[in-house]
Design a protein around this motif. Structure first.
Motif, PDB file in Angstrom:
ATOM      1  N   GLN A  65      -4.420  -6.382  97.834  1.00 45.90           N
ATOM      2  CA  GLN A  65      -3.673  -7.353  97.026  1.00 45.90           C
ATOM      3  C   GLN A  65      -2.968  -8.327  97.971  1.00 45.90           C
ATOM      4  N   PRO A  66      -3.673  -9.379  98.392  1.00 47.27           N
ATOM      5  CA  PRO A  66      -3.080 -10.318  99.342  1.00 47.27           C
ATOM      6  C   PRO A  66      -1.955 -11.159  98.740  1.00 47.27           C
ATOM      7  N   ASP A  67      -2.007 -11.390  97.418  1.00 44.16           N
ATOM      8  CA  ASP A  67      -0.948 -12.112  96.720  1.00 44.16           C
ATOM      9  C   ASP A  67      -0.879 -11.551  95.298  1.00 44.16           C
ATOM     10  N   PRO A  68       0.163 -11.878  94.533  1.00 43.92           N
ATOM     11  CA  PRO A  68       0.347 -11.237  93.222  1.00 43.92           C
ATOM     12  C   PRO A  68      -0.814 -11.424  92.254  1.00 43.92           C
TER      13      PRO A  68
ATOM     14  N   LEU B 128      -0.026  -1.278  94.789  1.00 44.05           N
ATOM     15  CA  LEU B 128      -0.138  -2.574  94.151  1.00 44.05           C
ATOM     16  C   LEU B 128       1.175  -2.875  93.440  1.00 44.05           C
ATOM     17  N   VAL B 129       1.414  -4.156  93.172  1.00 39.25           N
ATOM     18  CA  VAL B 129       2.648  -4.553  92.490  1.00 39.25           C
ATOM     19  C   VAL B 129       2.283  -5.275  91.202  1.00 39.25           C
TER      20      VAL B 129
ATOM     21  N   ARG C 197       5.594  -7.022  86.525  1.00 33.47           N
ATOM     22  CA  ARG C 197       7.004  -6.650  86.334  1.00 33.47           C
ATOM     23  C   ARG C 197       7.652  -6.141  87.617  1.00 33.47           C
ATOM     24  N   GLY C 198       6.896  -6.183  88.725  1.00 36.92           N
ATOM     25  CA  GLY C 198       7.441  -5.735  89.998  1.00 36.92           C
ATOM     26  C   GLY C 198       7.377  -4.234  90.202  1.00 36.92           C
ATOM     27  N   GLU C 199       6.653  -3.517  89.341  1.00 34.50           N
ATOM     28  CA  GLU C 199       6.542  -2.072  89.481  1.00 34.50           C
ATOM     29  C   GLU C 199       5.420  -1.706  90.456  1.00 34.50           C
ATOM     30  N   ARG C 200       5.641  -0.648  91.226  1.00 31.06           N
ATOM     31  CA  ARG C 200       4.637  -0.189  92.176  1.00 31.06           C
ATOM     32  C   ARG C 200       3.575   0.651  91.462  1.00 31.06           C
ATOM     33  N   ILE C 201       2.315   0.408  91.799  1.00 29.36           N
ATOM     34  CA  ILE C 201       1.192   1.156  91.237  1.00 29.36           C
ATOM     35  C   ILE C 201       0.521   1.885  92.385  1.00 29.36           C
ATOM     36  N   TRP C 202       0.706   3.215  92.417  1.00 21.75           N
ATOM     37  CA  TRP C 202       0.217   4.009  93.531  1.00 21.75           C
ATOM     38  C   TRP C 202      -1.228   4.452  93.313  1.00 21.75           C
TER      39      TRP C 202
ATOM     40  N   SER D 226      -1.571  -3.517 100.287  1.00 21.64           N
ATOM     41  CA  SER D 226      -0.933  -4.611  99.552  1.00 21.64           C
ATOM     42  C   SER D 226      -0.084  -5.464 100.468  1.00 21.64           C
ATOM     43  N   GLY D 227      -0.336  -6.756 100.433  1.00 21.63           N
ATOM     44  CA  GLY D 227       0.533  -7.700 101.129  1.00 21.63           C
ATOM     45  C   GLY D 227       1.736  -8.070 100.301  1.00 21.63           C
ATOM     46  N   VAL D 228       1.702  -7.738  99.012  1.00 19.02           N
ATOM     47  CA  VAL D 228       2.808  -8.062  98.100  1.00 19.02           C
ATOM     48  C   VAL D 228       3.904  -7.010  98.205  1.00 19.02           C
ATOM     49  N   ALA D 229       3.501  -5.745  98.316  1.00 22.50           N
ATOM     50  CA  ALA D 229       4.460  -4.638  98.314  1.00 22.50           C
ATOM     51  C   ALA D 229       5.395  -4.668  99.505  1.00 22.50           C
TER      52      ALA D 229
END
Length: 437
Positions: free
Chosen positions: A374-377, A343-344, A347-352, A432-435
């Motif tokens: 997560q299709p969008d932010p 997930l993003v 702040r743009g950080e990756r959440i594993w 995630s579609g955001v990542a």
């Protein structure tokens, strides 16, 4: 020399190298690496110019310039595979065959070549894992995984006469993981293996099934987790349900075994006699110890299709400190997954996945299995297989993800049974579609 003798000699060499000092192991690995790059420069048109930074001063490679060699990407392989493949690998590498990647994202996968030494090295690394964990190679093993050949279906699966190479004859039972869980359990009870090798998601489904006590009665002595990210909650569930530990192996189709879990702690030890592993940040710089980075791999034995500084698409976190056993291998704390498996945050950080325990989700929704999308932010979709009639706590779940993402979100709940696996048979807890943007 027979094939069995080749396996035995390779495995015996691994027992020797794993006792080396750090400097000795580095020198041994660099010797294999030097042979690979010299061969690729001479026999692969694709690598002739790419490897030139290593040969500015002499015909012997200067590995201090390693960071100047360009990263090999999947698109390079798809576009230039004919240029990458040498006309003829060294004869001492053995027979050349073809192999295909799993095509996890829905593609048909990629075809490449391997020589016999890649297959031998992979098998002997598996034998190392079995040896470290004290497995009896004369006892029966069951493997439940994704098979492309349609010869391992229920009710019989397939029976082979050996599962450890080198090793003694022993029954090896294999079954396709697309078999319904109840049928898998019936098959296991019928064959009564001592060890089980499969995907973590299959272990979760087996341990969560109403018939799980039938597996408990088998008194399994060990479980090997392959192919997917292995979460702490699955390891805990295996221990509580089956009474044994789960030994993790990290590998890929392209070069076989990459890292093996040490029985001394939770760290994965890199198979440095098989691969050179680098962890780089998004600017291609090495990460600091304990950090998370992109996995870049170089196969030390893949002369049929050389993989030099290949970005496989995974992220991993390095481990600090030394292995309690004294083995000097590079250590990984865990494998995080592909870029799309994070997930993003705002702040743009990756959440594993490793930072989202299953319990934090399951306290808000009764589910046998779930997937976070997560299709969008601003949107989180939780796809889940319901467990009972209790309605989900949507407010609590939304608050949980808003804390994680540090932003307000739209929460979508979708009940589904089953949750589709990838083309390669894997279950991904996060998509995630955001990542990937």
């Amino acid at each position: 020399m027979s094939e069995g003798d080749v396996y035995s000699r390779f495995a015996a060499n691994l027992e020797r190298t794993e006792r080396m000092s750090r400097s000795g192991l580095t020198a041994y690995r660099d010797g294999l690496l030097a042979r690979m790059v010299c061969f690729a420069r001479a026999h692969s048109p694709f690598y002739r110019d790419r490897l030139e930074p290593l040969f500015r001063a002499a015909e012997a490679p200067d590995l201090q310039a390693w960071h100047e060699v360009p990263i090999l990407r999947r698109s390079d392989l798809e576009r230039d595979l004919d240029l990458i493949n040498p006309a003829e690998p060294p004869r001492d590498m053995g027979e050349v065959t073809t192999r295909r990647t799993s095509g996890t994202t829905g593609t048909d996968g990629m075809t490449f070549r391997i020589c016999a030494l890649v297959r031998i090295a992979d098998a002997c690394m598996m034998q190392r894992l079995y040896r470290w964990w004290g497995y009896d190679d004369a006892a029966p093993m069951a493997s439940i995984r994704h098979y492309t050949m349609n010869d391992r279906g229920f009710p019989n699966g397939k029976v082979e006469t050996q599962w450890s190479y080198p090793g003694r004859p022993a029954p090896h039972y294999s079954l396709d993981l697309r078999t319904p869980t109840a049928n898998i359990i019936e098959w296991l009870v019928r064959h009564r293996p001592r060890y089980l090798l499969t995907f973590p998601s299959v272990l979760h489904e087996l341990a969560s099934h109403p018939d799980a006590p039938r597996i408990t009665e088998l008194a399994l002595k060990g479980v090997v987790a392959i192919s997917e990210v292995t979460s702490e909650d699955v390891c805990d569930l295996v221990r509580k349900t089956f009474g044994c530990g789960a030994a993790q192996i990290y590998g890929c189709s392209e070069m076989g075994a990459i890292a093996l879990q040490s029985p001394d702690d939770d760290a994965l030890l890199v198979c440095e006699e098989n691969v050179l592993l680098e962890l780089l940040d998004d600017n291609d710089h090495p990460i600091e110890l304990g950090g998370t980075g992109r996995v870049i791999l170089t196969s030390l034995h893949s002369f049929a299709t050389p993989f030099i500084r290949y970005e496989i698409g995974d992220y991993a976190t390095s481990a600090e400190g030394a292995c309690p056993s004294g083995r000097a291998f590079v250590r990984l704390r865990r494998i995080e997954g592909r870029r799309r498996n994070a997930l993003v945050s705002a702040r743009g950080e990756r959440i594993w996945q490793s930072t989202i325990p299953a319990a934090s989700v399951l306290r808000h929704v009764a589910a046998k299995q779930f997937q976070i999308r997560q299709p969008d932010p601003e949107t989180i979709e939780l796809v889940y297989v319901p467990a009972g009639a209790k309605p989900p706590d949507q407010a609590g779940l939304r608050a949980c993800f808003e804390i994680l993402l540090e932003r307000p979100i739209k929460l979508v709940l979708t009940a589904m049974d089953p949750i589709p696996r990838t083309h390669g048979g894997k279950h991904e807890r996060i998509v995630s579609g955001v990542a990937v943007q």
